[in-house]
Design an enzyme around this catalytic site. Sequence first.
Site, mmCIF file in Angstrom:
data_model
loop_
_atom_site.group_PDB
_atom_site.id
_atom_site.type_symbol
_atom_site.label_atom_id
_atom_site.label_comp_id
_atom_site.label_asym_id
_atom_site.label_seq_id
_atom_site.Cartn_x
_atom_site.Cartn_y
_atom_site.Cartn_z
ATOM 1 N N HIS A 275 46.518 -20.605 -45.731
ATOM 2 C CA HIS A 275 46.375 -22.033 -45.832
ATOM 3 C C HIS A 275 46.085 -22.492 -47.161
ATOM 4 O O HIS A 275 45.387 -21.604 -47.941
ATOM 5 C CB HIS A 275 44.822 -22.519 -45.129
ATOM 6 C CG HIS A 275 44.465 -23.815 -45.054
ATOM 7 N ND1 HIS A 275 45.314 -24.926 -44.354
ATOM 8 C CD2 HIS A 275 43.876 -24.658 -45.919
ATOM 9 C CE1 HIS A 275 44.809 -26.025 -44.472
ATOM 10 N NE2 HIS A 275 43.911 -26.034 -45.725
ATOM 11 N N ASP B 97 38.378 -32.140 -34.260
ATOM 12 C CA ASP B 97 38.851 -32.449 -35.601
ATOM 13 C C ASP B 97 39.912 -33.585 -35.609
ATOM 14 O O ASP B 97 39.593 -34.486 -36.544
ATOM 15 C CB ASP B 97 39.477 -31.237 -36.306
ATOM 16 C CG ASP B 97 39.908 -31.518 -37.404
ATOM 17 O OD1 ASP B 97 39.039 -31.724 -38.407
ATOM 18 O OD2 ASP B 97 41.043 -31.235 -37.777
ATOM 19 N N ARG C 263 36.919 -40.001 -40.564
ATOM 20 C CA ARG C 263 36.437 -39.522 -41.929
ATOM 21 C C ARG C 263 37.277 -40.008 -43.038
ATOM 22 O O ARG C 263 36.901 -40.954 -43.931
ATOM 23 C CB ARG C 263 36.578 -38.265 -42.391
ATOM 24 C CG ARG C 263 35.098 -37.429 -41.627
ATOM 25 C CD ARG C 263 35.540 -35.826 -41.560
ATOM 26 N NE ARG C 263 35.697 -35.098 -42.950
ATOM 27 C CZ ARG C 263 36.540 -34.331 -43.411
ATOM 28 N NH1 ARG C 263 37.176 -33.377 -42.195
ATOM 29 N NH2 ARG C 263 36.562 -33.698 -44.445
ATOM 30 N N LYS D 276 40.725 -25.548 -36.803
ATOM 31 C CA LYS D 276 41.961 -25.319 -36.551
ATOM 32 C C LYS D 276 42.564 -23.822 -36.651
ATOM 33 O O LYS D 276 43.273 -23.354 -35.673
ATOM 34 C CB LYS D 276 42.956 -26.402 -37.196
ATOM 35 C CG LYS D 276 42.865 -27.830 -36.866
ATOM 36 C CD LYS D 276 43.432 -28.701 -37.925
ATOM 37 C CE LYS D 276 42.487 -28.803 -39.217
ATOM 38 N NZ LYS D 276 42.780 -29.989 -40.216
HETATM 39 N N1 URA Z 1 42.432 -30.541 -44.682
HETATM 40 C C1 URA Z 1 42.019 -30.674 -43.387
HETATM 41 O O1 URA Z 1 42.311 -30.278 -42.496
HETATM 42 N N2 URA Z 1 40.773 -31.000 -43.329
HETATM 43 C C2 URA Z 1 39.949 -31.704 -44.284
HETATM 44 O O2 URA Z 1 38.633 -32.041 -44.063
HETATM 45 C C3 URA Z 1 40.562 -31.679 -45.635
HETATM 46 C C4 URA Z 1 41.845 -30.993 -45.678
#
Ligand code: URA
Length: 475
Positions: free
Chosen positions: A106, A185, A192, A211
């Site tokens: 990632h 999320d 957010r 995730k």
């Molecule tokens: N990528 C994500 O999946 N979540 C975040 O909070 C920031 C970057």
Amino acid sequence: MKSEGTGVGKAGRRRDMTSTNSAPLHMIDIIRRKRDGGELDAREIAFVAAGAANGSIPEAELAAWLMTSWLKGLSLDETRALTLAMRDSGVKFSPAGLGRRAVDKHSSGGVGDKTSFLVAPLAAACGVAVPMISGRALGHTGGTLDKLEAIPGYRTALTLAEFEAVIKNCGASIIGQTDELAPADRKLYALRDRTGTVENPGLICASILSKKLAAGLDGLVLDVKTGSGAFLRRQEDAEFLAALMVATAEAAGTRTVALMTDMSQPLGRAAGNWIELVECVELLRGERPAWSEDLRELSLILAGWMIYLGGKAESAKTGYTLAEAALDDGAGLAAFMKMVDAQGGDVSVFDDMKSFHKPGATEIVAAWESGFVAEMDTTALGWAVQRTGAGREKAGEPVDPHAGILFHARRGAKIEKGQPFATVYATKPELLAEPVAILKRAIRFSKTPPEPVPLVGRVFTQENAETHLVSTPRS
Ligand code: URA
């Protein structure tokens, strides 16, 4: 990141997070306790995550909780509890049936950051299963899914059963986030974005890792960018987040490593969609142009760590050697083409990559000064790429697969006025002027060469991550 509210509060103080108290919970009590400086326990945090996922907690209350958490910071224990609760908010992918260890990579996002198209097939060619769940372009950074969708027919939305079948058959699959994985999320991230509560290490950590952990990974390699094109510009913030993610994922049972890598210039030569795939396929075919050397090197280092965590090498260094061999003998190229084909992509477009590229308008930007390329404002360059039509301003907007920028000079290169500096490909002629103007403002030339910046800086592993969190004072 601002200093307030961004720390993991009371990092060194641990409390029992396995409260057995079964009194009913109320969101208003949880918000008030957090607001007044209290630390929430795992049960309270699970209540918030479940309520976000199933819609039982109204958005106003979730938003208030996010803001209190942003302002007060989440402790290490709260961060861990939130990560696990968000992971558990939906279904999980189980790689057990793949018969190999599953490892993903990632990246925290950058400009021209296209290592996924190299590391996924290289690690797969070396016997690692790569279930890669990627994102789309947003803001100044590009998105892996948008780049893959430049290949006609490539499907990024697979069911989990299809995802598993592609990995079994090809070793790797790259898809988008599904509705089923970590739905808490999906809800919290969108809120957010609307409430100014994105830039908080605990919330970012829980969002990313929920995730990844829901994908059942055995190993995870994090590429955390620093420098002018990174989301977290301050080195200390980026290092803190890297260490936090490593410590949190390790505590959840996933072997994790984070590499701090340079984003003080675009990675490689191309930034866009199709043109980034072209650069990767050239490398997979064994070509070795000087302008792609940083991309090649970083991809081999990341793939080396994936192969090591996947149990196919004794060390990341041996993993690097195996990845390089798979690059040289064409095994990586074969794995890439097999995956593209399995996901519906038309691999014949790679037969003549030049003819397939049909940008709406092209401008070669000549160097406007002589000297060394001293500084590149890579975030601005990312916005220039976005303005060509290659990126999007709002989620859901389409992107132009053919748009983007090819850079002909790298940081530190000596260039004469009038020599080609970059080629800008835009959707239509009217979209050329803005990216060209941004590009020219983003570059500073100098009479002497700039200090080189290392491609890879600190590496965080289980051994040093926790100590870094507890011992590094944060301003
Ligand atoms: N990528 C994500 O999946 N979540 C975040 O909070 C920031 C970057």
